[in-house]
Design a protein around this motif. Structure first.
Motif, mmCIF file in Angstrom:
data_model
loop_
_atom_site.group_PDB
_atom_site.id
_atom_site.type_symbol
_atom_site.label_atom_id
_atom_site.label_comp_id
_atom_site.label_asym_id
_atom_site.label_seq_id
_atom_site.Cartn_x
_atom_site.Cartn_y
_atom_site.Cartn_z
ATOM 1 N N VAL A 141 -7.459 6.492 -2.324
ATOM 2 C CA VAL A 141 -7.583 6.155 -0.898
ATOM 3 C C VAL A 141 -6.883 4.829 -0.609
ATOM 4 C CG1 VAL A 141 -9.238 5.532 0.914
ATOM 5 C CG2 VAL A 141 -9.716 7.462 -0.610
ATOM 6 N N PHE A 142 -7.163 3.801 -1.409
ATOM 7 C CA PHE A 142 -6.594 2.478 -1.139
ATOM 8 C C PHE A 142 -5.059 2.524 -1.210
ATOM 9 C CE2 PHE A 142 -5.075 -1.744 -1.924
ATOM 10 C CZ PHE A 142 -5.865 -2.541 -1.107
ATOM 11 N N ARG B 48 -2.996 5.101 -0.948
ATOM 12 C CA ARG B 48 -2.411 5.883 0.157
ATOM 13 C C ARG B 48 -2.362 5.059 1.435
ATOM 14 N NH1 ARG B 48 -4.497 10.957 -1.761
ATOM 15 N NH2 ARG B 48 -2.663 11.966 -2.620
ATOM 16 N N GLU B 49 -3.415 4.258 1.685
ATOM 17 C CA GLU B 49 -3.485 3.507 2.949
ATOM 18 C C GLU B 49 -2.619 2.257 2.954
ATOM 19 O OE1 GLU B 49 -7.645 2.813 3.526
ATOM 20 O OE2 GLU B 49 -7.988 4.828 4.346
ATOM 21 N N HIS B 50 -2.153 1.798 1.761
ATOM 22 C CA HIS B 50 -1.448 0.513 1.725
ATOM 23 C C HIS B 50 -0.015 0.594 1.223
ATOM 24 C CE1 HIS B 50 -5.638 -0.692 2.118
ATOM 25 N NE2 HIS B 50 -5.176 -1.804 2.654
ATOM 26 N N ASP C 212 3.970 0.954 1.320
ATOM 27 C CA ASP C 212 5.056 0.686 2.262
ATOM 28 C C ASP C 212 6.351 0.835 1.470
ATOM 29 O OD1 ASP C 212 6.510 -0.164 4.438
ATOM 30 O OD2 ASP C 212 6.316 -2.291 3.922
ATOM 31 N N GLU D 77 0.164 -5.232 1.182
ATOM 32 C CA GLU D 77 0.716 -3.890 1.026
ATOM 33 C C GLU D 77 1.341 -3.716 -0.354
ATOM 34 O OE1 GLU D 77 3.326 -3.635 4.365
ATOM 35 O OE2 GLU D 77 1.722 -2.949 5.684
#
Ligand SMILES: Cc1ncc(C[n+]2csc(CCOP(=O)(O)OP(=O)(O)O)c2C)c(N)n1
Ligand code: SF4
Length: 350
Positions: free
Chosen positions: A231-232, A234-236, A238, A301
């Motif tokens: 989860v982390f 995927r969300e961060h 770039d 990121e």
């Protein structure tokens, strides 16, 4: 329980340039935990080698110790393999490569294997620019020994046992760039679309190619509070750009609006195509890569994609001026220069 794969092949499975199917690039059935990121990396390696149409006997896979270092058993079952000692994969690969420059070398390691016990070996294989692909399967913990915090665990990240890391992490992409690596990339095991072209480009690169692949450990480090959980990450994420790999001698037919792509041609004529690169990102600038990594870190990121490539480096064989032949192929004539040559060498020292 059997660890052998069934032999069945779909009669219409795609075949590559040398008449092989993806199955020809698989290994034994994995014994890792279901959902482990490392298995997705093995599958990306299988796909990349199939698409590059590599003859399996032309590749050697080497590793250290850890769940990550077990994975070469699960891909390329017809290639050469050497499972070495914890943190020692780089020196074993260096020896093998110097003895036989004709093989493709693929090293697999973990963050524990590379950033703790193997950090010294990592530093030297980078600066020697050994012609190899070095994949670090980075889960921010020691999976095999039950999830202890590693040297790449992010600051304030919490593992499943509730232990919070208060030490500064070591970023091996940053270190590799500073030590002179000639190909540096980062990816995520959950992003095969990005990972496969990066592996293909890294194998085609002549020199040391490093890919840091974030690869969540579902058993010990996939909990809330972990900065290496699915989860982390995927969300961060770039990316520097979307990556495409165009093999040598393939006509580039797709057209993009000017300014939206950057092509990087490797020494063998193949092309890494960067689609929609970040503003001012220059994949051939070490300074640009280091700055972008720092900027991403400050934004919290994770910068992925191709970070840096030197398209015309000299590798260890160039620098040592070794014979362009595997050592076991040298015969007596080439190994023994004869009396007159030896006499001339001796005379030159008098
Ligand atoms: C010399 C030595 N020290 C310690 C160990 C114990 N050990 C085995 S694997 C490992 C760390 C594995 O972590 P990592 O490289 O990150 O791989 P992962 O299992 O997480 O994929 C350790 C400390 C060992 N096998 N050999
Ligand atoms: S312990 Fe972690 S790293 Fe090891 S196989 Fe299981 S999920 Fe993968």
């Amino acid at each position: 329980m059997t660890f052998l794969r069934p032999n069945f092949r779909h009669p219409e499975a795609p075949i590559n340039r040398i008449g092989k199917t993806e199955k020809d690039y698989e290994g034994s059935l994995s014994t890792l935990c279901a959902g482990c990121g490392h298995d997705s990396i093995s599958s990306a390696i299988v796909q990349a080698c199939f698409e590059l149409a590599i003859e399996p006997h032309r590749l050697a896979k080497l590793s250290g110790i850890g769940c990550s270092s077990k994975t070469p058993t699960y891909f390329l079952g017809k290639s050469h393999g050497f499972n070495s000692v914890h943190g020692r994969m780089p020196s074993i690969t260096t020896g093998a490569n110097l003895a036989n420059c004709d093989l493709i070398y693929l090293g697999v390691s973990g963050d524990g294997d590379s950033a703790s016990i193997g950090l010294g070996q990592f530093a030297h294989v980078v600066r020697r620019n050994l012609n190899m692909l070095y994949v670090m399967e980075n889960n921010g913990c020691y999976g095999l020994t039950k999830g202890q915090i590693s040297a790449t665990t992010d600051l304030e990240s919490k593992n499943k046992a509730g232990v919070v890391n208060h030490f500064s992490p070591i970023d091996l992409t940053n270190l590799a760039l500073q030590l002179g690596a000639t190909f540096v990339a980062r990816s995520f095991s959950g992003d095969k679309e990005q990972l496969v072209p990066l592996i293909k480009a890294a194998i085609s690169h002549r020199g040391f190619a490093f890919i840091d692949v974030i690869s969540p450990c579902v058993t010990f480090n996939n909990n809330p509070g972990s900065k290496k959980s699915y989860v982390f990450v995927r969300e961060h994420c770039d990316a520097t750009a979307t990556v495409d790999y165009v093999p040598m001698a393939t006509e580039i037919t797709t057209h993009y609006e000017s300014g939206t792509t950057q092509d990087v041609t490797l020494h063998d004529g193949s092309v890494i195509r960067l689609l929609k690169p970040k503003e001012n990102y220059q994949a051939n600038s070490r300074r640009s890569a280091l700055r972008a990594l720092k900027d991403a870190e400050e934004r919290g990121e994770i910068l992925t994609g191709l970070l840096y490539v030197d398209t015309d480096p000299s590798d260890l064989h160039d620098n040592l001026q070794t014979v362009p032949k595997p050592l076991n192929g040298l015969n007596e004539d080439s190994l023994c220069p004869g009396n007159s040559t030896l006499q001339a060498i001796n005379d030159s020292f008098r």
